[in-house]
Design an enzyme around this catalytic site. Structure first.
Site, short mmCIF file in Angstrom:
data_model
loop_
_atom_site.label_atom_id
_atom_site.label_comp_id
_atom_site.label_asym_id
_atom_site.label_seq_id
_atom_site.Cartn_x
_atom_site.Cartn_y
_atom_site.Cartn_z
N ARG A 245 -12.33 26.80 -19.64
CA ARG A 245 -12.23 27.82 -18.18
C ARG A 245 -11.10 28.62 -17.59
NH1 ARG A 245 -17.29 25.33 -17.18
NH2 ARG A 245 -17.31 23.40 -16.24
N CYS B 195 -22.59 26.94 -13.67
CA CYS B 195 -22.09 26.20 -14.73
C CYS B 195 -22.63 25.05 -14.79
CB CYS B 195 -20.55 25.42 -15.22
SG CYS B 195 -19.78 24.85 -13.28
N CYS C 171 -19.44 29.17 -17.08
CA CYS C 171 -19.29 29.07 -15.10
C CYS C 171 -20.09 31.05 -15.14
CB CYS C 171 -18.04 29.09 -14.58
SG CYS C 171 -17.74 27.97 -14.29
N LYS D 234 -8.90 29.13 -7.51
CA LYS D 234 -8.98 27.36 -8.16
C LYS D 234 -8.31 27.74 -9.58
CE LYS D 234 -13.25 25.80 -10.13
NZ LYS D 234 -14.83 25.61 -10.18
N LYS E 248 -7.67 24.63 -4.42
CA LYS E 248 -8.06 23.41 -5.42
C LYS E 248 -7.55 23.42 -6.72
CE LYS E 248 -12.43 22.15 -7.58
NZ LYS E 248 -14.13 23.30 -8.17
N ARG F 147 -17.11 17.18 -13.57
CA ARG F 147 -18.04 17.28 -14.55
C ARG F 147 -19.02 16.34 -15.46
NH1 ARG F 147 -13.40 21.63 -17.48
NH2 ARG F 147 -13.04 22.93 -15.76
N CYS G 272 -22.53 28.61 -8.61
CA CYS G 272 -22.14 28.46 -9.30
C CYS G 272 -22.70 28.54 -10.20
CB CYS G 272 -20.37 27.78 -10.22
SG CYS G 272 -19.45 28.15 -11.08
C1 PBG Z 1 -17.92 24.38 -10.54
C2 PBG Z 1 -17.32 23.07 -9.68
C3 PBG Z 1 -16.46 22.34 -10.16
C4 PBG Z 1 -15.75 22.21 -9.35
C5 PBG Z 1 -16.45 22.09 -8.03
N1 PBG Z 1 -17.37 23.25 -8.62
C6 PBG Z 1 -15.65 22.28 -11.90
C7 PBG Z 1 -15.15 22.87 -12.33
O1 PBG Z 1 -14.90 24.11 -12.04
O2 PBG Z 1 -14.83 22.63 -13.70
C8 PBG Z 1 -14.85 20.38 -9.47
C9 PBG Z 1 -15.34 19.89 -8.03
C10 PBG Z 1 -14.65 18.55 -8.07
O3 PBG Z 1 -13.91 18.32 -9.25
O4 PBG Z 1 -13.93 17.09 -7.98
N2 PBG Z 1 -17.49 25.44 -10.40
ZN ZN Z 2 -18.49 26.97 -11.71
#
Ligand code: PBG
Ligand code: ZN
Length: 319
Positions: free
Chosen positions: A215, A119, A127, A193, A246, A203, A117
């Site tokens: 997002r 971000c 992202c 997701k 997720k 984050r 990713c």
């Molecule tokens: C990156 C990413 C995120 C998580 C995993 N990869 C954060 C998001 O999308 O904001 C979250 C993982 C977690 O909260 O344990 N895109």
């Molecule tokens: Zn991301």
């Protein structure tokens, strides 16, 4: 009375024999956070019990992970450099690229998955690449994601896990990998997701909160279930080898629906907020420690084949 279900609960032996769900060590994928610098092993304030590691501290950690019997890890990087395009994410000497090489040097047998990713690497924290109106430009972002995934594969990653939620990324990344002779590297997209408040502690751990907005133009609305099925179907058609759902605990229904609908390994991500809440309750004596095993088992019972969880090392000590 003919039917007495209690017969099968009479003692530990029979309960063990008829048990329907078992958690195995190979079900668990252990997250690792890597930072620039040296001599760093520091507890992440938002994720008690989880640490930031600099490259030179990875060897000790990886040896501990292997000694516990865990077989796979997923890497998250905290870079020093950010820009509007997240260029550092695909840098040859980027934090993840270095971490993969170091882990493969000390433990070639450990299965290394990388989160793909932008971000953590973009100055705005989104992202992907922004268009003029501040919305993430899907197709421009695909090009960058392809570069990131390829750079991870070149560094020695065993599997890539795109977490961006752009349309068409599995197809795009598959082509990039194949064109570069990485046809044997599986893609495990975060297919369903959700835009979730449960990512807060993560984050904070990687300083990737969006500088403006949220997002919601790419991550899913938490009210939707049919949409998750559509997303998963598309990713499978594009060549996903496994799929991630997720978060896990507030989305067990989605895991179960995916299990009923598709014949593909389902990975559930027990995310940072889920971990932090449970960990806090256990550490404060509100609930007993046994609740951790029960909770993670519920994710497997719902239909997950594997679980990405910050409890991986803890659970491994109990198995
Ligand atoms: C990156 C990413 C995120 C998580 C995993 N990869 C954060 C998001 O999308 O904001 C979250 C993982 C977690 O909260 O344990 N895109
Ligand atoms: Zn991301």
């Amino acid at each position: 009375m003919v039917n007495r279900p209690r017969r099968l609960r009479r003692n530990a032996q029979i309960r063990d024999m008829v048990r329907e769900t078992r958690l195995c060590i190979t079900d668990l994928i252990c997250p690792i956070f890597v930072v620039e610098g040296s001599g760093i092993k520091s507890e992440i304030p938002s994720l008690k019990g989880i640490y930031h590691f600099s490259i030179d501290k990875l060897e000790e950690e990886v040896k501990e992970i292997i000694a516990l019997g865990l077989t796979s890890v997923i890497l998250f990087g905290v870079p020093n450099r950010k820009d509007d395009f997240g260029k550092e994410a695909s840098s040859k000497m980027g934090i993840i690229q270095k971490a993969i090489k170091e882990i493969k040097r000390v433990a070639p047998e450990l299965y290394v998955i990388t989160d793909v990713c932008l971000c953590q690497y973009t100055s705005h924290g989104h992202c992907g690449i922004l268009d003029n109106s501040g919305i993430v430009d899907n197709d421009k972002t695909l090009v960058s994601l392809g570069e990131v995934a390829l750079s991870h594969a070149i560094s020695g990653a065993d599997m890539v896990a795109p977490s961006d939620m752009m349309d068409g990324r599995v197809d795009y990344i598959r082509k990039v990998l194949d064109n570069n002779n990485f046809m044997d590297i599986p893609i495990m997209p975060y297919s369903a997701k959700y835009s979730s408040n449960y990512y807060g502690p993560f984050r904070e751990a990687v300083s990737s909160s969006p500088a403006f907005g949220d997002r919601k133009t790419y991550q899913m609305d938490s009210a939707n279930s049919d949409e998750a099925i559509r997303e998963i179907k598309l990713d499978i058609e594009e060549g996903a080898d496994l799929i991630i759902i997720k978060p896990a605990l507030s989305y067990l229904d989605i895991i179960q629906r995916a299990k009923d609908n598709f014949n593909i390994p389902i990975v559930a991500y027990n995310v940072s907020g889920e971990y932090a809440m449970l960990k806090m309750a256990v550490d404060n004596g509100v609930v007993s420690e046994q609740i951790i095993y029960e909770t993670i088992l519920s994710i497997k019972r719902a239909g997950a084949t594997m679980i990405i969880t910050y409890f991986a090392k803890y659970l491994a000590t109990k198995m």
